[in-house]
Motif scaffolding. Sequence first.
Motif, PDB file in Angstrom:
ATOM      1  N   LEU A 127      53.529  53.498  34.101  1.00  0.00           N
ATOM      2  CA  LEU A 127      54.190  52.609  35.046  1.00  0.00           C
ATOM      3  C   LEU A 127      53.610  52.780  36.448  1.00  0.00           C
ATOM      4  CD1 LEU A 127      56.771  50.759  34.617  1.00  0.00           C
ATOM      5  CD2 LEU A 127      57.977  52.489  35.961  1.00  0.00           C
ATOM      6  N   SER A 128      53.453  54.059  36.860  1.00  0.00           N
ATOM      7  CA  SER A 128      52.982  54.299  38.227  1.00  0.00           C
ATOM      8  C   SER A 128      51.512  53.905  38.356  1.00  0.00           C
ATOM      9  CB  SER A 128      53.206  55.757  38.630  1.00  0.00           C
ATOM     10  OG  SER A 128      52.629  56.602  37.678  1.00  0.00           O
ATOM     11  N   ALA A 129      50.712  54.161  37.295  1.00  0.00           N
ATOM     12  CA  ALA A 129      49.289  53.785  37.359  1.00  0.00           C
ATOM     13  C   ALA A 129      49.176  52.269  37.494  1.00  0.00           C
ATOM     14  CB  ALA A 129      48.572  54.264  36.106  1.00  0.00           C
ATOM     15  N   ASN A 130      49.972  51.564  36.710  1.00  0.00           N
ATOM     16  CA  ASN A 130      49.953  50.115  36.741  1.00  0.00           C
ATOM     17  C   ASN A 130      50.325  49.589  38.134  1.00  0.00           C
ATOM     18  OD1 ASN A 130      49.557  47.731  35.536  1.00  0.00           O
ATOM     19  ND2 ASN A 130      51.541  47.626  34.503  1.00  0.00           N
ATOM     20  N   ALA A 131      51.399  50.178  38.692  1.00  0.00           N
ATOM     21  CA  ALA A 131      51.853  49.747  40.017  1.00  0.00           C
ATOM     22  C   ALA A 131      50.764  50.025  41.053  1.00  0.00           C
ATOM     23  CB  ALA A 131      53.129  50.497  40.384  1.00  0.00           C
ATOM     24  N   PHE A 132      50.101  51.178  40.908  1.00  0.00           N
ATOM     25  CA  PHE A 132      49.049  51.525  41.870  1.00  0.00           C
ATOM     26  C   PHE A 132      47.916  50.497  41.848  1.00  0.00           C
ATOM     27  CE2 PHE A 132      44.805  53.357  42.412  1.00  0.00           C
ATOM     28  CZ  PHE A 132      44.860  53.560  43.785  1.00  0.00           C
ATOM     29  N   TYR A 133      47.413  50.186  40.639  1.00  0.00           N
ATOM     30  CA  TYR A 133      46.296  49.233  40.552  1.00  0.00           C
ATOM     31  C   TYR A 133      46.689  47.885  41.138  1.00  0.00           C
ATOM     32  CZ  TYR A 133      43.603  52.418  37.611  1.00  0.00           C
ATOM     33  OH  TYR A 133      42.902  53.487  37.157  1.00  0.00           O
ATOM     34  N   LYS A 134      47.898  47.431  40.795  1.00  0.00           N
ATOM     35  CA  LYS A 134      48.362  46.117  41.275  1.00  0.00           C
ATOM     36  C   LYS A 134      48.420  46.119  42.806  1.00  0.00           C
ATOM     37  CE  LYS A 134      49.114  43.647  37.599  1.00  0.00           C
ATOM     38  NZ  LYS A 134      49.140  44.535  36.484  1.00  0.00           N
ATOM     39  N   PHE A 135      49.047  47.162  43.357  1.00  0.00           N
ATOM     40  CA  PHE A 135      49.228  47.242  44.802  1.00  0.00           C
ATOM     41  C   PHE A 135      47.870  47.367  45.505  1.00  0.00           C
ATOM     42  CE2 PHE A 135      50.092  49.842  48.672  1.00  0.00           C
ATOM     43  CZ  PHE A 135      50.848  48.900  49.345  1.00  0.00           C
ATOM     44  N   HIS A 136      47.052  48.288  45.005  1.00  0.00           N
ATOM     45  CA  HIS A 136      45.743  48.513  45.622  1.00  0.00           C
ATOM     46  C   HIS A 136      44.920  47.232  45.644  1.00  0.00           C
ATOM     47  CE1 HIS A 136      41.585  49.763  46.055  1.00  0.00           C
ATOM     48  NE2 HIS A 136      42.026  50.866  46.625  1.00  0.00           N
ATOM     49  N   ASN A 137      44.848  46.572  44.489  1.00  0.00           N
ATOM     50  CA  ASN A 137      43.995  45.391  44.402  1.00  0.00           C
ATOM     51  C   ASN A 137      44.562  44.203  45.171  1.00  0.00           C
ATOM     52  OD1 ASN A 137      42.240  46.890  42.949  1.00  0.00           O
ATOM     53  ND2 ASN A 137      42.814  46.071  40.959  1.00  0.00           N
ATOM     54  N   ALA A 138      45.888  44.212  45.386  1.00  0.00           N
ATOM     55  CA  ALA A 138      46.469  43.123  46.161  1.00  0.00           C
ATOM     56  C   ALA A 138      46.093  43.245  47.640  1.00  0.00           C
ATOM     57  CB  ALA A 138      47.986  43.130  46.004  1.00  0.00           C
ATOM     58  N   ILE A 139      45.931  44.467  48.120  1.00  0.00           N
ATOM     59  CA  ILE A 139      45.723  44.613  49.561  1.00  0.00           C
ATOM     60  C   ILE A 139      44.306  45.039  49.943  1.00  0.00           C
ATOM     61  CG2 ILE A 139      48.173  45.140  50.000  1.00  0.00           C
ATOM     62  CD1 ILE A 139      47.263  48.047  50.443  1.00  0.00           C
ATOM     63  N   SER A 140      43.434  45.290  48.959  1.00  0.00           N
ATOM     64  CA  SER A 140      42.075  45.718  49.305  1.00  0.00           C
ATOM     65  C   SER A 140      41.059  44.658  48.909  1.00  0.00           C
ATOM     66  CB  SER A 140      41.702  47.002  48.568  1.00  0.00           C
ATOM     67  OG  SER A 140      42.699  47.939  48.732  1.00  0.00           O
ATOM     68  N   LYS A 141      40.021  44.538  49.725  1.00  0.00           N
ATOM     69  CA  LYS A 141      38.935  43.609  49.369  1.00  0.00           C
ATOM     70  C   LYS A 141      38.180  44.156  48.169  1.00  0.00           C
ATOM     71  CE  LYS A 141      37.803  41.108  53.575  1.00  0.00           C
ATOM     72  NZ  LYS A 141      37.890  41.962  54.775  1.00  0.00           N
ATOM     73  N   ILE A 142      38.057  45.493  48.115  1.00  0.00           N
ATOM     74  CA  ILE A 142      37.359  46.130  46.993  1.00  0.00           C
ATOM     75  C   ILE A 142      38.353  46.318  45.859  1.00  0.00           C
ATOM     76  CG2 ILE A 142      36.158  48.246  46.280  1.00  0.00           C
ATOM     77  CD1 ILE A 142      34.640  46.493  48.290  1.00  0.00           C
ATOM     78  N   LYS A 143      38.110  45.643  44.746  1.00  0.00           N
ATOM     79  CA  LYS A 143      39.040  45.738  43.615  1.00  0.00           C
ATOM     80  C   LYS A 143      38.608  46.875  42.692  1.00  0.00           C
ATOM     81  CE  LYS A 143      40.671  41.804  45.152  1.00  0.00           C
ATOM     82  NZ  LYS A 143      41.540  41.961  46.292  1.00  0.00           N
ATOM     83  N   ILE A 144      39.561  47.705  42.309  1.00  0.00           N
ATOM     84  CA  ILE A 144      39.260  48.734  41.310  1.00  0.00           C
ATOM     85  C   ILE A 144      39.641  48.148  39.955  1.00  0.00           C
ATOM     86  CG2 ILE A 144      39.637  51.122  40.613  1.00  0.00           C
ATOM     87  CD1 ILE A 144      40.967  51.648  43.186  1.00  0.00           C
ATOM     88  N   PRO A 145      38.712  48.136  39.003  1.00  0.00           N
ATOM     89  CA  PRO A 145      39.093  47.607  37.693  1.00  0.00           C
ATOM     90  C   PRO A 145      40.223  48.431  37.099  1.00  0.00           C
ATOM     91  CG  PRO A 145      36.869  48.544  37.656  1.00  0.00           C
ATOM     92  CD  PRO A 145      37.332  48.586  39.065  1.00  0.00           C
ATOM     93  N   GLU A 146      41.227  47.765  36.521  1.00  0.00           N
ATOM     94  CA  GLU A 146      42.397  48.483  35.984  1.00  0.00           C
ATOM     95  C   GLU A 146      42.014  49.339  34.800  1.00  0.00           C
ATOM     96  OE1 GLU A 146      46.215  46.582  35.347  1.00  0.00           O
ATOM     97  OE2 GLU A 146      45.663  45.123  36.879  1.00  0.00           O
TER      98      GLU A 146
END
Length: 324
Positions: free
Chosen positions: A135-154
């Motif tokens: 759950l927390s990993a999922n939330a992290f990827y979603k949040f990170h990719n929503a606010i960063s230009k550099i997307k980390i692949p999930e």
Amino acid sequence: MTQLISLIVPCYNESRSIDVFTATIMPFLESIPDTRWEIICIDDGSQDDTLQKITALTKQSPIFRAIELSRNFGKEAALTAGLDASRGDAVIPIDVDLQDPPELLAEMVEAWRKGAEVVVARRIDRTADSFLKRLSANAFYKFHNAISKIKIPENVGDFRLIDRSVVEALKQFPERQRFMKGLFSWVGFRTVTIDYVRPVRCAGDSKFSALSLWNLAMEGVTSFSTVPLRIWTYIGGIGAVLALLYGGLILTRTLIIGNPVPGYTSLFVAVTFFGSVQLISIGLLGEYIGRIYMETKCRPTYIIRRIYDSENKNTTEDHKPSKI
Ligand code: UDP
Ligand code: MG
């Protein structure tokens, strides 16, 4: 033409995993044609006999190299030490607990030989992890990719093959606090993805507590986005507009019908609410300023106590602190 590939294996208190790791991985390495291997094990300040185990390996076979860090610097720093020491035409960071399946190595090397500069391994299910971690990993990827230009692949970890050109690009980064997943994405290059199911750890326990994962997530967000800093301008702006409207309302009401009740509740709610909002924003400023402070010190990312390989012949006793 044979190519040299470096495996980078960070080890922190992994004495129970190392033997299983080497025994499992060797047949896979031997099965990949036209390849020479170097296996760089980084002892990240282990308290158990991890160091003795990996230095013993360097004596058994010249393909093993061991780097002993002077204390526990964390996985990101251990990986950086491995990248800096690697000589391979391609480099593969891999966990020692066999959670990064060696079965994928052949496919990764093949994709690289066909022209990929980065081959990432993506987990297609995370059932090996606890519900909370997923759950927390999922939330992290979603949040990170929503606010960063550099997307980390999930669901992509550090397990990947990177070409020498990518390693050289990464070595140019002067930053000390390294969020490797983000840096890997930042440099770009031609990337191919391979899916896999992540198995459970072969031995021992995860070295990441909930707190260290939280810190890593903060590192990831603050290294790649300034949105958390800038958002307060807008929150403040909206708050000011709402406060003005509310002020106008109270004023009009007071002028027309007088002031029957002193606004204790609204005052109290407003003071505590805006007080907390201000504290959160100051705390966030602190997160960034703390990182600026750490970066300006320009301390090295890691310190090597000793390197053990065929060029630096050492005995296992050499690692004792008294001999530094
Ligand atoms: N590791 C490390 N330094 C640390 C923590 C972990 O070198 O401070 C290594 C660890 O030995 C392992 C890899 O990083 O090879 C991944 O750690 P772990 O399996 O505990 O992480 P998880 O798979 O639970 O995310
Ligand atoms: Mg693991």
